[in-house]
Design a protein around this motif. Structure first.
Motif, PDB file in Angstrom:
ATOM      1  N   TYR A 114      48.373  40.637  36.548  1.00 23.39           N
ATOM      2  CA  TYR A 114      48.538  39.291  37.075  1.00 23.39           C
ATOM      3  C   TYR A 114      49.305  38.335  36.073  1.00 23.39           C
ATOM      4  O   TYR A 114      49.353  38.482  34.942  1.00 23.39           O
ATOM      5  CB  TYR A 114      47.133  38.724  37.292  1.00 23.39           C
ATOM      6  CG  TYR A 114      46.600  39.108  38.238  1.00 23.39           C
ATOM      7  CD1 TYR A 114      46.662  38.728  39.677  1.00 23.39           C
ATOM      8  CD2 TYR A 114      45.465  40.339  38.311  1.00 23.39           C
ATOM      9  CE1 TYR A 114      46.042  39.152  40.819  1.00 23.39           C
ATOM     10  CE2 TYR A 114      44.699  40.601  39.309  1.00 23.39           C
ATOM     11  CZ  TYR A 114      44.947  40.148  40.572  1.00 23.39           C
ATOM     12  OH  TYR A 114      44.292  40.834  41.657  1.00 23.39           O
ATOM     13  N   ARG A 121      47.785  32.446  40.444  1.00 25.64           N
ATOM     14  CA  ARG A 121      47.524  33.684  39.842  1.00 25.64           C
ATOM     15  C   ARG A 121      48.142  34.667  40.674  1.00 25.64           C
ATOM     16  O   ARG A 121      47.580  34.956  41.837  1.00 25.64           O
ATOM     17  CB  ARG A 121      46.106  33.956  39.624  1.00 25.64           C
ATOM     18  CG  ARG A 121      45.683  35.193  38.849  1.00 25.64           C
ATOM     19  CD  ARG A 121      44.169  35.051  38.350  1.00 25.64           C
ATOM     20  NE  ARG A 121      43.915  36.248  37.614  1.00 25.64           N
ATOM     21  CZ  ARG A 121      43.274  37.477  37.860  1.00 25.64           C
ATOM     22  NH1 ARG A 121      42.999  37.527  39.274  1.00 25.64           N
ATOM     23  NH2 ARG A 121      43.076  38.419  37.113  1.00 25.64           N
ATOM     24  N   ARG A 123      50.066  38.451  41.658  1.00 24.47           N
ATOM     25  CA  ARG A 123      50.137  40.106  41.100  1.00 24.47           C
ATOM     26  C   ARG A 123      51.834  40.105  40.850  1.00 24.47           C
ATOM     27  O   ARG A 123      52.560  39.920  41.742  1.00 24.47           O
ATOM     28  CB  ARG A 123      49.578  40.601  42.167  1.00 24.47           C
ATOM     29  CG  ARG A 123      49.588  42.382  41.830  1.00 24.47           C
ATOM     30  CD  ARG A 123      48.632  42.642  40.698  1.00 24.47           C
ATOM     31  NE  ARG A 123      47.142  43.119  41.493  1.00 24.47           N
ATOM     32  CZ  ARG A 123      46.348  43.354  40.921  1.00 24.47           C
ATOM     33  NH1 ARG A 123      46.300  43.956  39.346  1.00 24.47           N
ATOM     34  NH2 ARG A 123      45.022  43.454  41.256  1.00 24.47           N
TER      35      ARG A 123
END
Length: 206
Positions: A114, A121, A123
């Motif tokens: 992340y 946030r 990925r």
């Protein structure tokens, strides 16, 4: 295609065409976007549904509308009251050429964990796309947000090119944003280049 401003817009349009091809459900949103290519930064706004998109590139004097449902793209120049029609170059789900599926490459993603991007946030992935049974390949980074089916950000490995959505707002979009321009004259790329040449010559004489 000779016109430089069109090429800049099409670079961004290629990414959204890929998104239109990969989205499997209705997607209605608007957002600001930032595109970086070397030392050049382009900003603007995008409006999007599952099969339609509209780019407004700041300071370019042009608007790009992609209609996946009609397989067409319009490059609109409000100041000149003209627009150019181009064939939509993105692959739609189920499209085929001569009865054979289009080669979109063998895509794989490596999860890199992340990162915080624009307060979210996200990925991060390293994406590898192999073509021609692995003879050639492309690689880039992408950042994905939960509940959003397309990458929020994409970046080349060397950082020379990057594309990012900001201030994403989910809401139904006005159909008029994606309509073929009314009261505008349709022209070809060649005529657009001639108009640009005339404009440049007038500027030089001043």
């Amino acid at each position: 295609m000779k016109n430089k401003t069109i090429r800049a817009t099409l670079c961004a349009a290629l990414l959204i065409a890929t998104a239109l091809a990969s989205a499997s459900f209705a997607l209605d949103f608007s957002a600001e976007f930032v595109e970086k290519e070397g030392e050049t930064t382009r900003k603007g706004k995008i409006y999007m549904t599952a099969e339609k998109s509209r780019f407004e590139l700041d300071g370019s004097g042009e608007i790009e509308v992609t209609r996946a449902d009609k397989k067409v793209m319009w490059l609109v120049f409000p100041k000149k009251k003209v627009y150019v029609e181009e064939e939509f170059f993105g692959a739609l789900p189920g499209d085929a050429t001569n009865g054979d599926p289009k080669d979109t490459g063998d895509l794989s993603r490596e999860d890199l964990g992340y990162e915080i991007v624009d307060t979210f946030r996200l990925r991060k992935y390293l994406v590898t796309v192999k073509y021609n049974n692995g003879e050639t390949q492309d690689q880039y980074y992408e950042w994905r947000r939960n509940g959003f089916p397309i990458p929020v950000k994409m970046q080349s490995l060397n950082g020379e090119y990057a594309y990012e959505y900001k201030k994403i707002k989910f809401a139904p979009q006005d159909p008029n944003l994606f309509a073929e321009p009314k009261g505008y004259r349709k022209i070809g790329i060649e005529e657009l280049d001639e108009l640009e040449t005339v404009k440049q010559n007038k500027t030089k004489k001043k």
